[in-house]
Structures are given as structure tokens and as C-alpha cells.
Scaffold this motif. Structure first.
Motif, short mmCIF file in Angstrom:
data_model
loop_
_atom_site.label_atom_id
_atom_site.label_comp_id
_atom_site.label_asym_id
_atom_site.label_seq_id
_atom_site.Cartn_x
_atom_site.Cartn_y
_atom_site.Cartn_z
N VAL A 1 -10.72 9.31 -47.84
CA VAL A 1 -9.47 9.94 -48.25
C VAL A 1 -9.80 11.35 -48.73
N TRP B 1 -7.33 16.24 -51.50
CA TRP B 1 -5.96 16.62 -51.85
C TRP B 1 -4.99 15.44 -51.78
N ASN B 2 -5.47 14.30 -51.32
CA ASN B 2 -4.61 13.11 -51.23
C ASN B 2 -5.01 12.06 -52.27
N GLN B 3 -5.64 12.47 -53.35
CA GLN B 3 -6.21 11.47 -54.26
C GLN B 3 -5.40 11.24 -55.53
N GLY C 1 -0.59 9.38 -53.43
CA GLY C 1 -1.18 10.02 -52.25
C GLY C 1 -2.25 9.16 -51.63
N ARG D 1 -0.74 6.15 -49.88
CA ARG D 1 -0.13 6.57 -48.60
C ARG D 1 -1.21 6.83 -47.56
N SER D 2 -2.26 7.55 -47.98
CA SER D 2 -3.35 7.88 -47.05
C SER D 2 -4.00 6.62 -46.53
#
Ligand SMILES: NC(=O)c1ccc[n+]([C@@H]2O[C@H](COP(=O)([O-])OP(=O)(O)OC[C@H]3O[C@@H](n4cnc5c(N)ncnc54)[C@H](OP(=O)(O)O)[C@@H]3O)[C@@H](O)[C@H]2O)c1
Length: 294
Positions: A86, A89-91, A95, A98-99
Motif C-alpha cells: 500500500v 499516501w493511502n495509509q 485509505g 480501500r487500497s
């Protein structure tokens, strides 16, 4: 071939040699032009005994995961170790969830064997929140093991504080030339703390093979310089690696790095004498301490 594994005390193990998928299915954007060739390459690796397959949500903007799904169709899923990552920026909690769902969908699988933080969370995202999401995925059984990438010792320790699960690996830039993990104490930390160090860019993208020390040792052992470079990495305790190749000849060559050993004196020779050693990664340097946000 049967690729040997390195095993942690909790039973988690990784083969010493896995396949990296960076630049399959594109770089930062999806590229479909090589799909057929890349699926063939992944399948050839699996047929040759490779089980650890390393990708990320960011590789080809998800397309590498889609290619991997196509490649593993028809194989015994339980024998494969699928690792994905992951992005920093998606952590956030949402986020990351979703990732993960998107990765699972692209991978067309029920679970991921190894879910990795691609880097320490971006500034402003508390690691505590990130790890709460990671823990939930493990508790739900959709992630079997968790780990990290590109983390200094202090970041690794901070991350481990926020999860009750063991971080089983740290994936880092490491090869005969790039020695940041040695300089920053990460290699020793992994060895002392029962963590696998998964070396990325083990061949420095093929740029090492003319180096005279590798050429000489290759002659001595009847191997190629690239085989010596990979063999040197996996001769270090706790280190496994994941060279990328979509070329079937390179695959055969790289696999020839497994199943033999250099003399301890030659391992030491490369450690000491490899020319122009770099103490810092040219791709992802570890020294970004200022961003730690407990
Ligand atoms: N966690 C992270 O932040 C991170 C960062 C970078 C990479 N990684 C992972 O680590 C994997 C490996 O790193 P990498 O792909 O950057 O570097 P690498 O494995 O050192 O090099 C791959 C490059 O070298 C070529 N190559 C492979 N075997 C060769 C051989 N025997 N002779 C000549 N050229 C050869 C490949 O081309 P061909 O395909 O034509 O063989 C490819 O261009 C990645 O694929 C990815 O899964 C993780």
C-alpha cells in the motif's frame, strides 16, 4: 527447482529467491503493450519453482496486480506467496482499507500472504491509524502476514509498537554496491530481531555485471557475475531477494544463483572490496527521520 527458504521463529518463511514485478504492466501508469510476454514470464518463473511474487498497488497503477492475477490462474494458490504494497499516501485507516480491497479485486484472490507498507506513512498520517487498519485485515484473515519497506531501524521500531502482530520483513534497496542497510544498522537489526530483509534492486538493474571482482569470482565458481551478485546477497543471514525479469534467459540465469555457496573469504572479499560502494540508496534513501509521527 526447490528454492530454499529462510524461516522466522513464528514459522513465517520466504524463499531466498522471489520474482519482483516492478515495471511489469507499466511504471507509474498502466501499459498493456507487454501483457502477453509478462504473463508468460511470471508463469515461467512459477513453473521453475518461484513462489514469492512481489507487486504493489502502484506498479503500473494496479496493472501489475492484474497481470499477476492472470498469471497465477490455474496454479495451486496455497503454494504461492503473494506480496503487495500500500502506497504511503493511502495509509490513513480508510485509505488503506480501500487500497487493500482494490488490490484484492485486481489480484482476484481471497487473501494476500504478505501486505507491506510501501514506505512509512506520508506526513500527517499517524502510524497508529495505519496499523489499526493492517491489524484488522489480519484479524479478518484476508492478510496472512504484515511487513514494511524502506524503513530505518527507528521507523521499524515505531511501526512495530503500534501492532500486536509481528512485522515479518523489511524490504530495502540492497546489493553488492548499495550498502545503506549495512551503514544504517538495518541489516544487523533484522538479523538480531528475527526479521527478514528482502533485498530489492539486487542486480542494480543489470548494471553490476562488468565489475571485475564479480567477473573474477564468476570465473572461479563457473557462474555469471549476476549469479555471484545474487548469491552474495542470499548468503547473508536473514536476507532474501526478489530480482525482476520478464526475460526467460535472464530468469534461468538468475535462478542459477540459488543452491550453491561461495567460500566465506569470497563473501567477505565482496563485502570489503566491491568498488565504489554507496552508503545511501540512489532510489529510496532511508534518512527521512523528520517525518515520524507517532
Ligand atoms: N519496496 C520498494 O520500495 C521497492 C523498490 C524497488 C523495487 N522493489 C521490488 O524489487 C524488485 C527488484 O528490483 P528492481 O526491479 O528495481 O531491480 P533488479 O531486480 O535489480 O533489476 C531488474 C532489471 O534488471 C534486468 N535484469 C534482470 N535479470 C537480469 C540479468 N540476468 N541480466 C541482465 N539484466 C537483468 C531486468 O530486465 P529484464 O526484465 O529484461 O530481464 C530489469 O530491467 C522489483 O521488481 C520490485 O518488486 C521494491
Amino acid at each position: 527447482m526447490n528454492i530454499p527458504t529462510k524461516k522466522l521463529k513464528n514459522g513465517f518463511e520466504l524463499p531466498v529467491y522471489g520474482l519482483g514485478l516492478w515495471e511489469m504492466g507499466g511504471r507509474w501508469e498502466a501499459d498493456n503493450s507487454q501483457d502477453k510476454r509478462e504473463v508468460i514470464a511470471i508463469r515461467a518463473a512459477i513453473d521453475a519453482g518461484v513462489t514469492h511474487l512481489d507487486t504493489a498497488e502502484s506498479y503500473g497503477k494496479g496493472h501489475a496486480e492484474e497481470l499477476l492475477a492472470r498469471a497465477i490462474e490455474g496454479y495451486d494458490r496455497s503454494k504461492l506467496v503473494i506480496a503487495t504494497k500500500v502506497s504511503a499516501w493511502n495509509q490513513t485507516y480508510d485509505g488503506l482499507r480501500r487500497s487493500f480491497d482494490a488490490s484484492l479485486k485486481r489480484l482476484k484472490t481471497e487473501y494476500v500472504d504478505l501486505y507491506l507498507l510501501h514506505r512509512y506513512p506520508e506526513s500527517g498520517i499517524p502510524i497508529k491509524e495505519t496499523m489499526r487498519a493492517m491489524d484488522e485485515l489480519v484479524e479478518q484473515g484476508v492478510v496472512k502476514n504484515i511487513g514494511v519497506c524502506n524503513m530505518s531501524v527507528s521507523r521499524f521500531v515505531e511501526t512495530q509498537k503500534h501492532t500486536a502482530k509481528k512485522l515479518v520483513c523489511n524490504q530495502l534497496h540492497y546489493n553488492v554496491k548499495y550498502r545503506e542497510v549495512e551503514h544504517m544498522g538495518v541489516l544487523k537489526f533484522c538479523q538480531d530481531n528475527d526479521v527478514l530483509l528482502c533485498a530489492w534492486r539486487p542486480l542494480q538493474k543489470g548494471a553490476l555485471s562488468d565489475t571485475s571482482i564479480l567477473v573474477e569470482l564468476a570465473k572461479k565458481y563457473g557462474k555469471t557475475p549476476n549469479q555471484v551478485a545474487i548469491n552474495w546477497l542470499i548468503s547473508q543471514p536473514s536476507v532474501v531477494t526478489i530480482p525482476k525479469t520478464s526475460n526467460l534467459d535472464h530468469l534461468q540465469e538468475n535462478l542459477g544463483a540459488v543452491g550453491w555457496s561461495m567460500d566465506a573469504a569470497d563473501i567477505e572479499l565482496i563485502r570489503r572490496e566491491f568498488p565504489d560502494q554507496q552508503p545511501v540508496s540512489d532510489a529510496v534513501p532511508l534518512d527521512y527521520e523528520a517525518d515520524i509521527e507517532p
